[in-house]
Design an enzyme around this catalytic site. Structure first.
Site, PDB file in Angstrom:
ATOM      1  N   CYS A 121      -2.706  -4.873   7.469  1.00  0.00           N
ATOM      2  CA  CYS A 121      -2.672  -3.515   6.934  1.00  0.00           C
ATOM      3  C   CYS A 121      -3.963  -2.769   7.238  1.00  0.00           C
ATOM      4  O   CYS A 121      -5.066  -3.296   7.050  1.00  0.00           O
ATOM      5  CB  CYS A 121      -2.430  -3.562   5.425  1.00  0.00           C
ATOM      6  SG  CYS A 121      -2.447  -1.945   4.622  1.00  0.00           S
ATOM      7  N   CYS A 133      -5.591  -1.895   3.284  1.00  0.00           N
ATOM      8  CA  CYS A 133      -6.086  -2.978   2.404  1.00  0.00           C
ATOM      9  C   CYS A 133      -6.658  -4.143   3.179  1.00  0.00           C
ATOM     10  O   CYS A 133      -7.142  -5.116   2.578  1.00  0.00           O
ATOM     11  CB  CYS A 133      -4.983  -3.461   1.464  1.00  0.00           C
ATOM     12  SG  CYS A 133      -3.691  -4.451   2.254  1.00  0.00           S
ATOM     13  N   CYS A 187       0.831  -1.215   0.000  1.00  0.00           N
ATOM     14  CA  CYS A 187       0.000   0.000   0.000  1.00  0.00           C
ATOM     15  C   CYS A 187       0.861   1.260   0.000  1.00  0.00           C
ATOM     16  O   CYS A 187       0.472   2.280  -0.588  1.00  0.00           O
ATOM     17  CB  CYS A 187      -0.946  -0.008   1.201  1.00  0.00           C
ATOM     18  SG  CYS A 187      -2.381  -1.091   0.972  1.00  0.00           S
ATOM     19  N   ASP A 225     -48.900 -27.881 -28.091  1.00  0.00           N
ATOM     20  CA  ASP A 225     -49.612 -28.452 -26.949  1.00  0.00           C
ATOM     21  C   ASP A 225     -49.112 -29.861 -26.669  1.00  0.00           C
ATOM     22  O   ASP A 225     -48.519 -30.518 -27.532  1.00  0.00           O
ATOM     23  CB  ASP A 225     -51.121 -28.498 -27.233  1.00  0.00           C
ATOM     24  CG  ASP A 225     -51.742 -27.099 -27.285  1.00  0.00           C
ATOM     25  OD1 ASP A 225     -51.129 -26.164 -26.727  1.00  0.00           O
ATOM     26  OD2 ASP A 225     -52.821 -26.958 -27.896  1.00  0.00           O
TER      27      ASP A 225
END
Length: 513
Positions: free
Chosen positions: A84, A87, A37, A328
């Site tokens: 962290c 994050c 980060c 049908d």
């Protein structure tokens, strides 16, 4: 060559770390940001991410980390687990699995191996890979709080202005950058646009950050997409505007204790479509599965016979049956058959042309021979649209066994055969009013002919070519005047339909004969 490249990348890593401002890095380390980060916030990314295990050690050596506590943002950011604070462990490859067990893989290659094992156990076969990542909003909010703190302390410094100009990389993109290459190696495929998707969904039980006045911080909730890689939030735009007030920064607090995100790994493939035509020989088999009050109507259905046979061939989770119209339960489907698509959901493998031919033979050899299929083949994802477009223009041919209340005369044959493109108005039939809206539809009988039956003057075969969606039974007997004109009104007597078969479905689409 491999060792040389690794050495070069480590030298690059050392140069990058030495270029970072020591005081700011110290603050970020004190805030418990992981090395990944920290590099992201400074706009640094590239091959250095593959050396995650070395970053923390080199970072501490180069910067000589000494925590300080003079920033109001740092006072409540204790995190004893080493996760962290931005994050939440995502870029540290720490997560909580489905058994609520903390998993710490420590490096990108080990984390990629975890994903690979899940994909392998699920049995997926693919020649490419699409990697998707979803993260909780609180991660963006924490990141914004850290960036605001950096602006408060360092906005006047040259490196901070340079950082604002660098391309920002998000947590999800950083994770992709870290694990894509090892995942490609393990799976033996390349990443990109693919029908095979690996989705990593991270969730957190943590609530959004609170300001001092108790209000939630909603900054960063709106995003603007920049290029292919960056996501820039309103808060980041706010960072670049020097005239904005810094008073709000003092009110932000990171969570006192950070817990790793829960991770769900989902491997899936986009649906595939198997197209073909089916023929139905029984008057007691419905097109789709038909259950009323827990009681099955008919002895089987085309949907189940075809779907349960083909699904195991594709190793899919489920299937959906789509057909170009329907008949049908008591109407046989003959001639060239009715076009259909079988949508296989989350298929693990794509069937070969040979295996589909073998499946045709297997279905057509089933006991009872209620249903047969032909021309089975894999079609692209636009098959559904093409079939629906073709359905609107298709014509259907029928053969009906009809009884007439008087003797059939030669002039009746001439009268019927002379009618071309006969327009009718049909109100929703009485027999389906309980499940369909009461509407009036205009339909066309393109042509008709009568075939006499030897030994009978009151029974005959009626051959018709009609527009799609025409109610044939109601056209014959009139449905209490709800269809006009009808065969009865044309012949001026009572007529009844005894049996009906579809003998051909003609449509201009990928399933044309």
């Amino acid at each position: 060559m491999g060792a040389s490249n690794a050495d070069e990348e480590l030298r690059l890593l050392d140069d990058v770390l030495r270029s970072l401002p020591p005081a700011a890095v110290n603050d970020l380390l004190t805030l418990r940001l992981c090395p990944q980060c920290i590099l992201r916030l400074f706009g640094k990314y590239g091959p250095i991410y593959t050396h995650y295990s070395r970053i923390s050690t080199v970072l501490a050596e180069v910067v000589q980390h000494q925590p300080s506590s003079d920033d109001p943002l740092l006072k409540e950011s204790a995190n004893e687990d080493g996760i962290c604070s931005v994050c939440f462990g995502i870029l540290q490859f720490i997560c909580v699995d489905e058994k609520q067990t903390l998993v710490n893989k420590g490096c990108a290659s080990d984390f990629a191996a975890l994903i690979y094992e899940l994909a392998r156990k699920d049995g997926h076969q693919a020649d490419s890979l699409s990697l998707e990542v979803s993260i909780p909003p609180i991660i963006v909010e924490n990141e914004n709080a850290v960036r605001l703190s950096m602006k408060q302390k360092y906005s006047s410094e040259d490196w901070f202005q340079e950082m604002l100009q660098s391309e920002f990389i998000s947590v999800k993109d950083a994770l992709k950058l870290s694990i894509t290459e090892p995942l490609e190696t393990l799976l033996g495929v390349k990443s990109g646009s693919s029908s095979f998707r690996v989705r990593l969904t991270y969730t957190s039980s943590e609530m959004p950050m609170k300001t001092d006045n108790g209000k939630e911080n909603n900054q960063g909730s709106k995003k603007r997409k920049i290029g292919k890689r960056s996501e820039i939030t309103d808060t980041e735009v706010h960072l670049k505007q020097c005239s904005d007030s810094l008073q709000e920064i003092k009110s932000f607090r990171l969570l006192e204790k950070i817990s790793a995100c829960s991770l769900e790994v989902l491997c899936s493939s986009t649906p595939i479509y198997i197209g073909g035509r089916y023929l139905k020989y029984s008057r007691n088999v419905s097109q789709s599965r038909w259950i009323i009050d827990d009681e099955r109507m008919g002895e089987a259905s085309v949907e189940e016979i075809v779907g349960t046979s083909i699904l195991p061939l594709c190793k899919g989770d489920n299937y959906k049956f789509h057909a170009a119209g329907r008949e049908d339960i008591d109407v046989r489907m003959l001639g060239s058959g009715r076009p259909f698509l079988l949508e296989i959901q989350n298929p693990r493998m794509l069937p070969s042309e040979l295996s589909l031919k073998e499946m045709e033979t297997k279905i057509n050899s089933l006991e009872g021979k209620l249903v047969k299929v032909k021309n089975l083949k894999v079609v692209d994802e636009q098959g559904w649209t093409l079939m629906r477009e073709g359905e609107a223009e298709k014509q259907k041919q029928y053969a009906a066994l009809v009884w007439i209340s008087r003797q059939l005369e030669d002039k009746d044959l001439v009268t019927i055969s002379s009618l071309k493109d006969l327009k009718l108005l049909q109100r929703t039939p009485v027999r389906v009013l309980h499940r369909r809206s009461p509407l009036e539809r205009e339909k066309i009988i393109h042509s008709m002919s009568i075939e006499k039956m030897s030994g009978s003057t009151q029974y005959f075969l009626l051959h018709l070519c009609t527009q799609a969606g025409t109610y044939i039974k109601e056209f014959v007997h009139g449905d209490l005047g709800r269809t006009y004109p009808s065969l009865g009104s044309i012949l001026g007597c009572r007529v009844e339909i005894l049996q009906l078969d579809v003998t051909d479905v003609k449509m201009d689409c990928f399933l044309t004969e």
